[in-house]
Scaffold this active site. Structure first.
Site, short mmCIF file in Angstrom:
data_model
loop_
_atom_site.label_atom_id
_atom_site.label_comp_id
_atom_site.label_asym_id
_atom_site.label_seq_id
_atom_site.Cartn_x
_atom_site.Cartn_y
_atom_site.Cartn_z
N LYS A 1 -5.67 0.30 -0.96
CA LYS A 1 -5.43 -1.00 -0.34
C LYS A 1 -5.01 -1.97 -1.45
O LYS A 1 -5.10 -1.69 -2.63
CB LYS A 1 -6.69 -1.56 0.33
CG LYS A 1 -7.35 -0.64 1.34
CD LYS A 1 -6.55 -0.48 2.62
CE LYS A 1 -7.27 0.44 3.61
NZ LYS A 1 -6.42 0.77 4.78
N SER B 1 -1.38 2.79 6.44
CA SER B 1 -1.92 1.45 6.21
C SER B 1 -1.22 0.67 5.11
O SER B 1 -1.37 -0.56 5.02
CB SER B 1 -3.42 1.53 5.90
OG SER B 1 -3.64 2.09 4.63
#
Length: 253
Positions: free
Chosen positions: A121, A53
């Site tokens: 993230k 990700s």
């Protein structure tokens, strides 16, 4: 008789010397463990990257060091890459690595062995920010489009394609969505926008957001769940490098 006495004294000295050495080693070991625990709790901790990700900046199984002092008196800023605890079913069962065992488990407890049971993230919006997709394919924060071309994975149509069929609309080839970040929360996204189940992925439809549905809070990460900021990739050595906040975030109010 004298020789026997001297031998006995010498043996006693050796025993006391050995005991003293063992005590010294024990003190050093305990001190080292306590120091490692203090470092893990207050200063830094190692993690590894469990998914794709955050490509291209962070690859699967990269080992990273997360520093904590930046948030002692402040909070995460836009552009920071942060590690945080799962805010609510973000991690699929097959994404949670098996817990380390044996000596590795001991090292993990003191922060010397990387763990992968958290998420990583990039912070896109902080409390009070309005985050929207999209303007000519770009994520917009407080009305300002972000130029993320230098750090996200290339996309065909836009920089935020992971939003699901949750009431989002199609705009310029992208799934459009809009969110206002609640107090004490963060809006985060992976740099690999085509493969990141992030805040945009978990975002409720605009109608559900206005209804104050408790489930809609799952799209935002509580600041209290943030462990720290990723500062360096330290393994593998050929990928060693520092993680810096991209300049595009400096233009935001």
């Amino acid at each position: 008789m004298g020789a026997e006495r001297e031998a006995s004294v010498e043996s006693g000295r050796r025993s006391r010397g050995l005991l003293g050495s063992l005590v010294e080693i024990g003190i050093i070991a305990v001190t080292a463990i306590l120091l490692a625990v203090v470092i893990k709790t207050f200063l830094a901790q190692a993690f590894y990257i469990p998914s794709e990700s955050m490509q291209p900046g962070l690859e699967v199984n990269d080992r990273v060091l997360v520093e904590k002092p930046s948030y002692w008196t402040g909070t995460p800023e836009r552009g920071d890459v942060v590690v945080f605890a799962d805010p609510g079913d973000w991690l699929a069962t097959n994404q949670v690595p098996p817990a380390p065992t044996g000596f590795r488990a001991v090292l993990a407890k003191v922060g010397l062995y990387p763990t992968g049971d958290h998420l990583v993230k990039r912070v896109i919006g902080v409390a009070g920010d309005t985050v929207e997709c999209c303007d000519s394919g770009r994520i917009v924060v407080n009305g300002t489009p972000l130029d993320e071309s230098s750090f996200i994975a290339p996309t065909d149509t836009c920089d935020g394609p992971m939003a699901q069929d949750n009431g989002s609309y199609v705009k310029g080839g992208c799934r459009g969505w809009k969110a206002v970040v609640p107090e004490g929360r963060l809006f985060v996204m992976g740099d690999n926008r085509a493969n990141s189940a992030d805040s945009s992925f978990h975002l409720c439809s605009p109608k559900r957001q206005k209804s104050d549905d408790p489930a809609c809070g799952n799209a935002f990460v509580p600041v209290s769940d943030v462990v720290g900021r990723v500062t360096v990739v330290f393994w593998p050595t050929d990928r060693f490098g520092l993680e810096r906040r991209p300049e595009t975030f400096e233009s935001l109010d």
